[in-house]
Scaffold this motif. Structure first.
Motif, PDB file in Angstrom:
ATOM      1  N   ASP A  56       0.862  -1.184   0.000  1.00 15.46           N
ATOM      2  CA  ASP A  56       0.000   0.000   0.000  1.00 15.46           C
ATOM      3  C   ASP A  56       0.894   1.229   0.000  1.00 15.46           C
ATOM      4  OD1 ASP A  56      -1.789   2.035   0.345  1.00 15.46           O
ATOM      5  OD2 ASP A  56      -2.609   1.321   2.248  1.00 15.46           O
ATOM      6  N   LEU A  57       1.105   1.810  -1.166  1.00 19.88           N
ATOM      7  CA  LEU A  57       2.026   2.934  -1.283  1.00 19.88           C
ATOM      8  C   LEU A  57       1.440   4.238  -0.786  1.00 19.88           C
ATOM      9  CD1 LEU A  57       3.776   2.267  -4.710  1.00 19.88           C
ATOM     10  CD2 LEU A  57       4.357   1.437  -2.422  1.00 19.88           C
ATOM     11  N   GLY A  58       0.201   4.202  -0.331  1.00 19.18           N
ATOM     12  CA  GLY A  58      -0.384   5.385   0.288  1.00 19.18           C
ATOM     13  C   GLY A  58       0.080   5.581   1.713  1.00 19.18           C
ATOM     14  N   THR A  59       0.991   4.721   2.170  1.00 19.16           N
ATOM     15  CA  THR A  59       1.550   4.825   3.519  1.00 19.16           C
ATOM     16  C   THR A  59       3.067   4.770   3.446  1.00 19.16           C
ATOM     17  OG1 THR A  59       1.636   2.427   3.927  1.00 19.16           O
ATOM     18  CG2 THR A  59      -0.447   3.556   4.394  1.00 19.16           C
ATOM     19  N   ALA A  60       3.709   5.328   4.459  1.00 25.65           N
ATOM     20  CA  ALA A  60       5.168   5.277   4.521  1.00 25.65           C
ATOM     21  C   ALA A  60       5.648   3.832   4.629  1.00 25.65           C
ATOM     22  CB  ALA A  60       5.672   6.101   5.707  1.00 25.65           C
ATOM     23  N   GLY A  61       4.931   3.019   5.400  1.00 25.61           N
ATOM     24  CA  GLY A  61       5.310   1.622   5.555  1.00 25.61           C
ATOM     25  C   GLY A  61       5.218   0.851   4.262  1.00 25.61           C
ATOM     26  N   GLY A  62       4.193   1.134   3.471  1.00 27.73           N
ATOM     27  CA  GLY A  62       4.039   0.464   2.185  1.00 27.73           C
ATOM     28  C   GLY A  62       5.142   0.826   1.219  1.00 27.73           C
ATOM     29  N   CYS A  63       5.518   2.099   1.209  1.00 30.12           N
ATOM     30  CA  CYS A  63       6.629   2.525   0.340  1.00 30.12           C
ATOM     31  C   CYS A  63       7.925   1.844   0.762  1.00 30.12           C
ATOM     32  CB  CYS A  63       6.784   4.043   0.404  1.00 30.12           C
ATOM     33  SG  CYS A  63       5.455   4.956  -0.430  1.00 30.12           S
ATOM     34  N   GLN A  64       8.134   1.739   2.069  1.00 28.24           N
ATOM     35  CA  GLN A  64       9.356   1.084   2.554  1.00 28.24           C
ATOM     36  C   GLN A  64       9.366  -0.393   2.183  1.00 28.24           C
ATOM     37  OE1 GLN A  64      11.994   2.611   3.775  1.00 28.24           O
ATOM     38  NE2 GLN A  64      13.068   0.644   3.836  1.00 28.24           N
TER      39      GLN A  64
END
Length: 254
Positions: A56-64
């Motif tokens: 889920d790239l809508g979150t910092a965790g998803g991008c990481q």
């Protein structure tokens, strides 16, 4: 790396890049959709090199999570985005925050990481899929237009940061495009007004985008064609630019 690439413009870009010989990473939030996009890509593009990541790239965790799965990329296309019609006075703080996290911050986070590797290697391509709505803010979804306008500033600023590095940064500005979401949107409006989908598409353009010069919705492939060119070695002198593929809607000669 193409975000939001399980359908629509994103999948068309992934297919175009695969046709050009790139190894493509498909991203999506659902494993089933990622698997379906990969299967379609491999079926229609024999020999295509592709793999997928679910996050889920809508979150910092998803991008990481995406960065950890795919630490390096030579081409980053930030296509992920959300949109929706909503009256300005009904757009609350949560809506504004959601649109910025998905439409803007996902691109910020990924570019911040991948641009460093590109700079070190002396070559790279970064694109932000904006919209003609960035220049022609729609009254019916101001929050969407503002988020896309933010991408214009982000792209130009990052191009300056990477000046002389061999890494180019550009925004792509599509107009109304015949994606799955747009088709469903037009179909719903057509049903409400008792006309065919074809008639509704023409009515939508006449009422909402009367300056369109092509007088039709673009196909995802038409948008992808410009993205593939901008990602190619041939586009080495094109950076810091807003590249329009919106059918002439924007009333400007610049």
């Amino acid at each position: 790396m193409v975000t939001g690439s399980t359908g629509g413009i994103g999948l068309a870009i992934a297919k175009g890049l695969a046709d050009a010989g790139a190894t493509v990473v498909i991203y999506g939030r659902e494993q089933e959709r990622v698997d379906a996009a990969l299967a379609q890509l491999r079926t229609t593009r024999a020999g295509a090199q592709a793999r997928g990541v679910v996050a889920d790239l809508g979150t910092a965790g998803g991008c990481q999570a995406l960065i950890e799965a795919e630490p390096d990329a030579d081409i980053l296309v930030n296509n992920l985005g959300i949109y929706g019609v909503k009256a300005f006075f009904d757009i609350d703080d949560a809506d504004w925050e959601a649109f910025f996290q998905v439409n803007v911050m996902s691109g910020v986070r990924l570019a911040r990481h991948y641009a460093q590797g590109m700079k070190a290697r002396g070559w790279g391509r970064i694109q932000f899929i904006s919209s003609e709505s960035a220049l022609n803010i729609p009254a019916e979804m101001v929050h969407y237009g503002v988020s896309k306008a933010a991408l214009q500033g982000l792209s130009r600023g990052l191009a300056k940061v990477l000046a002389g590095s061999g890494v180019t940064v550009n925004t792509i500005l599509p107009g109304p495009t015949r994606t799955e979401g747009a088709i469903a949107f037009i179909a719903g409006m057509a049903q409400e007004r008792g006309v065919s989908a074809t008639e509704m598409e023409a009515l939508f353009l006449a009422e909402n985008r009367p300056s369109s010069l092509i007088r039709r919705f673009a196909s995802p492939e038409e948008v992808a064609n410009l993205c593939v060119y901008a990602a190619s070695p041939q586009a080495s002198a094109t950076t810091g630019a807003a590249l329009r593929v919106e059918g002439g809607i924007v009333e400007s000669i610049a």
